[in-house]
Design an enzyme around this catalytic site. Structure first.
Site, PDB file in Angstrom:
ATOM      1  N   GLY A  13       0.804  -1.337  -0.140  1.00 27.01           N
ATOM      2  CA  GLY A  13       0.001   0.069  -0.082  1.00 27.01           C
ATOM      3  C   GLY A  13       0.951   1.168  -0.094  1.00 27.01           C
ATOM      4  N   ASN A  14       0.202   2.474  -0.262  1.00 23.66           N
ATOM      5  CA  ASN A  14       0.913   3.658   0.041  1.00 23.66           C
ATOM      6  C   ASN A  14      -0.158   4.681   0.050  1.00 23.66           C
ATOM      7  OD1 ASN A  14      -0.016   3.534  -3.111  1.00 23.66           O
ATOM      8  ND2 ASN A  14       1.591   2.126  -3.084  1.00 23.66           N
TER       9      ASN A  14
ATOM     10  N   SER B 247       8.950   3.716  -1.576  1.00 27.93           N
ATOM     11  CA  SER B 247       8.651   2.510  -1.896  1.00 27.93           C
ATOM     12  C   SER B 247       9.129   1.488  -0.740  1.00 27.93           C
ATOM     13  CB  SER B 247       9.361   2.212  -3.280  1.00 27.93           C
ATOM     14  OG  SER B 247       9.289   0.896  -3.685  1.00 27.93           O
ATOM     15  N   GLY B 248       8.455   0.577  -0.690  1.00 29.32           N
ATOM     16  CA  GLY B 248       8.998  -0.564   0.254  1.00 29.32           C
ATOM     17  C   GLY B 248       9.426  -0.361   1.706  1.00 29.32           C
TER      18      GLY B 248
ATOM     19  N   SER C  32       7.042   5.771  -3.745  1.00 28.39           N
ATOM     20  CA  SER C  32       6.158   4.693  -4.026  1.00 28.39           C
ATOM     21  C   SER C  32       6.126   4.386  -5.668  1.00 28.39           C
ATOM     22  CB  SER C  32       4.955   4.859  -3.611  1.00 28.39           C
ATOM     23  OG  SER C  32       3.807   4.109  -4.126  1.00 28.39           O
TER      24      SER C  32
ATOM     25  N   GLU D 197       3.786   3.274  -7.077  1.00 28.69           N
ATOM     26  CA  GLU D 197       2.365   3.551  -7.447  1.00 28.69           C
ATOM     27  C   GLU D 197       2.087   5.092  -7.606  1.00 28.69           C
ATOM     28  OE1 GLU D 197       0.484   1.373  -8.808  1.00 28.69           O
ATOM     29  OE2 GLU D 197       0.389  -0.510  -7.890  1.00 28.69           O
TER      30      GLU D 197
ATOM     31  N   HIS E 126      -4.132   3.737  -0.737  1.00 26.03           N
ATOM     32  CA  HIS E 126      -4.175   2.523  -1.700  1.00 26.03           C
ATOM     33  C   HIS E 126      -3.368   1.434  -0.652  1.00 26.03           C
ATOM     34  CE1 HIS E 126      -3.502  -0.937  -4.178  1.00 26.03           C
ATOM     35  NE2 HIS E 126      -2.192  -0.550  -4.059  1.00 26.03           N
TER      36      HIS E 126
ATOM     37  N   HIS F 152      -4.402  -3.100   0.505  1.00 30.08           N
ATOM     38  CA  HIS F 152      -4.522  -4.502  -0.019  1.00 30.08           C
ATOM     39  C   HIS F 152      -5.734  -5.144   1.198  1.00 30.08           C
ATOM     40  CE1 HIS F 152      -0.329  -4.318  -2.048  1.00 30.08           C
ATOM     41  NE2 HIS F 152      -1.402  -3.523  -2.838  1.00 30.08           N
TER      42      HIS F 152
ATOM     43  N   TYR G 242     -25.949   1.063   3.215  1.00 28.97           N
ATOM     44  CA  TYR G 242     -26.080   2.429   3.041  1.00 28.97           C
ATOM     45  C   TYR G 242     -24.480   2.971   2.943  1.00 28.97           C
ATOM     46  CZ  TYR G 242     -26.154   3.781   7.978  1.00 28.97           C
ATOM     47  OH  TYR G 242     -25.565   3.910   9.404  1.00 28.97           O
TER      48      TYR G 242
ATOM     49  N   HIS H 156      -5.778  -7.085  -7.161  1.00 31.03           N
ATOM     50  CA  HIS H 156      -4.792  -6.486  -6.400  1.00 31.03           C
ATOM     51  C   HIS H 156      -5.139  -5.674  -5.303  1.00 31.03           C
ATOM     52  CE1 HIS H 156      -1.566  -2.748  -7.132  1.00 31.03           C
ATOM     53  NE2 HIS H 156      -1.747  -2.863  -5.882  1.00 31.03           N
TER      54      HIS H 156
ATOM     55  N   TYR I 102     -23.524  14.529   6.422  1.00 31.28           N
ATOM     56  CA  TYR I 102     -23.408  13.605   7.489  1.00 31.28           C
ATOM     57  C   TYR I 102     -22.268  12.573   7.336  1.00 31.28           C
ATOM     58  CZ  TYR I 102     -24.838   9.163  10.280  1.00 31.28           C
ATOM     59  OH  TYR I 102     -24.374   8.127  10.954  1.00 31.28           O
TER      60      TYR I 102
HETATM   61 ZN   LIG Z   1      -0.736  -2.293  -4.348  1.00 31.74          ZN
END
Ligand SMILES: [Zn+2]
Length: 215
Positions: free
Chosen positions: A28-29, A45-46, A74, A76, A95, A97, A116, A157, A210
């Site tokens: 993720g990032n 990254s990483g 990253s 991404e 982002h 997973h 909802y 992904h 809300y």
């Molecule tokens: Zn990813």
């Protein structure tokens, strides 16, 4: 240090992604866009979220050039950049997973309106067409499937969420994962009943005032 507040917020929310099981390991990032300077702060990254410090966060311009920071951004970053260039309602992106959302993404299913709370992101959440991680094609596919929405499933992904700030992007991520879990559970014992499009329109109207996270 450029975007000090945004960098510190990214460090804080990175830990929350692990604590709430939205992602695992270094997956993720996150990023935050500052429209005054036209710069975005984004995770490297990483890197382990618990090791991450404000100085590890990179500052980039919207052409994709690193303005400040020594780490590698990253992989991404394209998927963040594209929303800041093309949409003015999005100033923060997360982002991840998460297990249930990603399960649906592995089936290439959309998340339909079974609860909802999905209205925080839109009338439903679409699954974007598959593309290799880190590519411009993935960024384009995500952008396309997220039109009129604040969340999108990335095929095989994970999840991408964009909102006006990081607290709201985090809240939407948590709630979409919750709805995905409900959908998975409901699907395993029966056929979930969907909310009508009229009801979802009403919910989205209500959610303008809300359910937002306030600073
Ligand atoms: Zn990813």
């Amino acid at each position: 240090m450029l975007l000090k507040y945004e960098r510190e917020q990214i460090v804080e929310y990175g830990k929350k992604l692990i604590d709430t099981n939205l992602t695992r390991g270094t997956g993720g990032n996150l990023s935050v866009y500052d429209d005054k300077s036209g710069l975005m702060a984004i995770t490297p990254s990483g890197m382990d979220y618990y090791e991450l410090k404000a100085e590890d966060i990179l500052v980039m311009d919207l052409e994709g050039k690193v303005v400040e920071g020594t780490k590698v951004p990253s992989t991404e970053y394209e998927m963040h950049r594209i929303f800041y260039v093309r949409r003015d309602d999005i100033k923060a992106i997360i982002h991840t997973h998460p297990v249930y959302t990603t399960t649906l993404a592995c089936l290439n299913w959309d998340l339909p309106p079974i609860h909802y709370l999905i209205a925080l992101a839109g009338p439903d959440v679409k699954c974007a067409k598959y593309a290799t991680f880190g590519t411009k094609e993935l960024a384009e596919n995500a952008f396309e499937a997220m039109k009129g929405r604040k969340a999108v499933l990335l095929a095989n992904h994970g999840l991408l969420v964009g909102a006006e700030d990081l607290p709201n992007a985090f809240n939407i991520s948590i709630q979409i994962e919750y709805v995905a879990e409900l959908y998975y559970r409901a699907k395993s014992i029966g056929e979930p009943v969907l909310l009508s499009s009229e009801e979802m329109e009403l919910m989205m109207e209500k959610f303008k005032t809300y359910g937002q996270v306030r600073k």
